[in-house]
Scaffold this active site. Sequence first.
Site, mmCIF file in Angstrom:
data_model
loop_
_atom_site.group_PDB
_atom_site.id
_atom_site.type_symbol
_atom_site.label_atom_id
_atom_site.label_comp_id
_atom_site.label_asym_id
_atom_site.label_seq_id
_atom_site.Cartn_x
_atom_site.Cartn_y
_atom_site.Cartn_z
ATOM 1 N N ASP A 12 0.822 -1.209 0.000
ATOM 2 C CA ASP A 12 0.000 0.000 0.000
ATOM 3 C C ASP A 12 0.858 1.262 0.000
ATOM 4 O OD1 ASP A 12 -2.298 1.467 0.034
ATOM 5 O OD2 ASP A 12 -2.824 1.032 2.112
ATOM 6 N N HIS A 29 3.173 3.278 -8.904
ATOM 7 C CA HIS A 29 2.966 1.870 -9.237
ATOM 8 C C HIS A 29 4.187 1.288 -9.962
ATOM 9 C CE1 HIS A 29 -1.007 2.202 -7.770
ATOM 10 N NE2 HIS A 29 -1.523 2.854 -8.792
ATOM 11 N N LEU A 123 10.066 -21.078 -4.278
ATOM 12 C CA LEU A 123 9.010 -20.203 -3.771
ATOM 13 C C LEU A 123 7.709 -20.351 -4.566
ATOM 14 C CD1 LEU A 123 8.166 -17.694 -1.963
ATOM 15 C CD2 LEU A 123 8.957 -16.271 -3.856
#
Length: 241
Positions: A12, A29, A123
């Site tokens: 955020d 972004h 992962l």
Amino acid sequence: MTLPKHIAIIMDGNGRWAQLRHKPRVFGHIKGTRVAKKIITACSRKGIKNLTLYAFSTENWLRPSAEVSFLMNLLRRYLKKETENLVKENIRFSIIGDISRVPSDVKDAITKAMHATSKCTGLNLVFALSYGSRQEITEAVRTIVAKVAAGELAASEIDESTINGALSTYPTPDPDLILRTSGEMRLSNFLMWQAAYSEFFFTSTLWPDFTEADLEQALEDYSGRQRRFGAVLTNDENLHH
Ligand code: FPP
């Protein structure tokens, strides 16, 4: 140090980061994507097994359409550019969320990245995309009710594992650590069922400023916490008090 098996991150503060620099929100972004890339690699190299990133919520569709398409394009470009690297790092990519609303070129990029990384064993990287926990739970209820209606399952047989198994996160284990940047202290419709016993780490750092050192701090903090899952500790010290 005890490592979480699953870290989930609410990235955020991109918009505010850009606005502070008198730049358009999308600038945040772009920087946020670079940070995501760094944190993904860091988690992978640390041996974290599961990482879920909240890339786009169901509510994010309400943003101005220019920002929405920018984010979609960013995601498509990220996947195209990064897939080879993900394979190299042995990272398996997948997504959770309702991608029926996602543009088809982004869907294609997702399918390609998932396919290319499907054999990777390191992962497990999950992007929550057009994801909302309430929607996910609603969908799970529908699936379960359909089974009951078809006579495949008795209502009395429904237990927590039935619900768990019907969620999009299955079979990924629940997040041990949920991290949110930018000072907001809420879950915002993210993994609500799965967060029942998660540890939370909040930092006022905006996502574009988040670094590996911040990740390290969150991991150290997590490592120092005692998790009881609602029970009592069973070590001697606890028995004697
Ligand atoms: C929150 O910042 C961030 C988002 C809504 C999008 C998260 C997306 C990225 C970090 C980039 C895409 C990710 C990848 C890995 C390709 P905000 O816009 O809500 O910031 P604000 O709260 O300051 O307005």
